[in-house]
Write an enzyme that holds these catalytic residues in place. Structure first.
Site, PDB file in Angstrom:
ATOM      1  N   PHE A   1     -28.571  -6.897  -6.414  1.00 62.16           N
ATOM      2  CA  PHE A   1     -27.455  -7.567  -7.082  1.00 62.16           C
ATOM      3  C   PHE A   1     -26.707  -6.565  -7.939  1.00 62.16           C
ATOM      4  O   PHE A   1     -27.303  -5.622  -8.466  1.00 62.16           O
ATOM      5  CB  PHE A   1     -27.965  -8.694  -7.995  1.00 62.16           C
ATOM      6  CG  PHE A   1     -28.484  -9.883  -7.244  1.00 62.16           C
ATOM      7  CD1 PHE A   1     -27.667 -10.966  -6.973  1.00 62.16           C
ATOM      8  CD2 PHE A   1     -29.801  -9.921  -6.813  1.00 62.16           C
ATOM      9  CE1 PHE A   1     -28.148 -12.061  -6.280  1.00 62.16           C
ATOM     10  CE2 PHE A   1     -30.292 -11.016  -6.120  1.00 62.16           C
ATOM     11  CZ  PHE A   1     -29.461 -12.095  -5.851  1.00 62.16           C
TER      12      PHE A   1
ATOM     13  N   THR B   1     -33.418  -8.653  -2.816  1.00 61.24           N
ATOM     14  CA  THR B   1     -31.965  -8.580  -2.708  1.00 61.24           C
ATOM     15  C   THR B   1     -31.441  -7.763  -3.869  1.00 61.24           C
ATOM     16  O   THR B   1     -31.884  -7.950  -5.007  1.00 61.24           O
ATOM     17  CB  THR B   1     -31.331  -9.985  -2.695  1.00 61.24           C
ATOM     18  OG1 THR B   1     -31.752 -10.666  -1.498  1.00 61.24           O
ATOM     19  CG2 THR B   1     -29.808  -9.917  -2.704  1.00 61.24           C
TER      20      THR B   1
END
Length: 190
Positions: free
Chosen positions: A181, A179
């Protein structure tokens, strides 16, 4: 113990959330401060109750984190994106400490993004999927319950934080799941 020189970093979620792991990526010694929503985490940065914030924006499997992007867009005049990084995301199937091997799994709780990342795995289970606002929150709720047939999809860190048993690791659709960020700070006054 809190130290005055230890930065306070806002994230959406509670202990064991992947956003907390992202905080530790940038600031290993920071005080990670969880908030119930992305907007609340950003407001903590804007209002200076936190020094910075960490917000997820894109997952390799599930795509954009729409709610987080919407919160960032709404706060764009008050915060600046300082840096981005990708954090590995290994999703685990977590059960109550009283789980006995062979107990059928009835309910699976997790955040919609995590559920999307585990769709092929979930298709192999004969269980009801229950959407939760947070992966770590789902883990906490399973830990606080008494039903060993209710499980959560969350991080190994969440299993540790809430005393859960890891039934299976790496249940996401791709082993190299990550992911992205963004690190945000309060926008300086002009």
């Amino acid at each position: 113990p809190s130290r005055p020189d230890r930065p306070r970093i806002a994230f959406q979620g509670i202990a064991g959330a992947f956003s907390e792991l992202a905080v530790q990526h940038w600031w290993p010694d920071a005080q990670a401060v969880g908030y119930p929503t992305f907007r609340a985490a950003l407001d903590a940065v804007i209002e200076r109750s936190c020094d910075a914030g960490v917000i997820p924006i894109h997952n390799r499997i599930a795509g954009p984190v729409e709610a987080a992007i919407a919160a960032l867009d709404a706060a764009h005049t008050a915060v600046i994106r300082v840096e981005e990084t990708e954090v590995p995301v290994e999703l685990c199937l977590l059960a109550h400490a009283t789980y006995v091997p062979g107990t059928p799994i009835r309910d699976v709780l997790s955040h919609p993004m995590a559920l999307a990342q585990c769709a092929p795995f979930l298709a192999t289970l004969d269980a009801t999927v229950i959407v939760h606002e947070d992966t770590a929150g789902a883990a906490r709720d399973v830990a606080h319950g008494t039903d060993p047939s209710r499980v959560a999809i969350a991080s190994a860190r969440a299993a540790e934080a809430y005393g859960l048993v890891i039934l299976e690791r790496g249940i996401q659709a791709q082993a190299d799941n990550r992911t992205r960020f963004v690190r945000v700070e309060r926008r300086p006054a002009p």
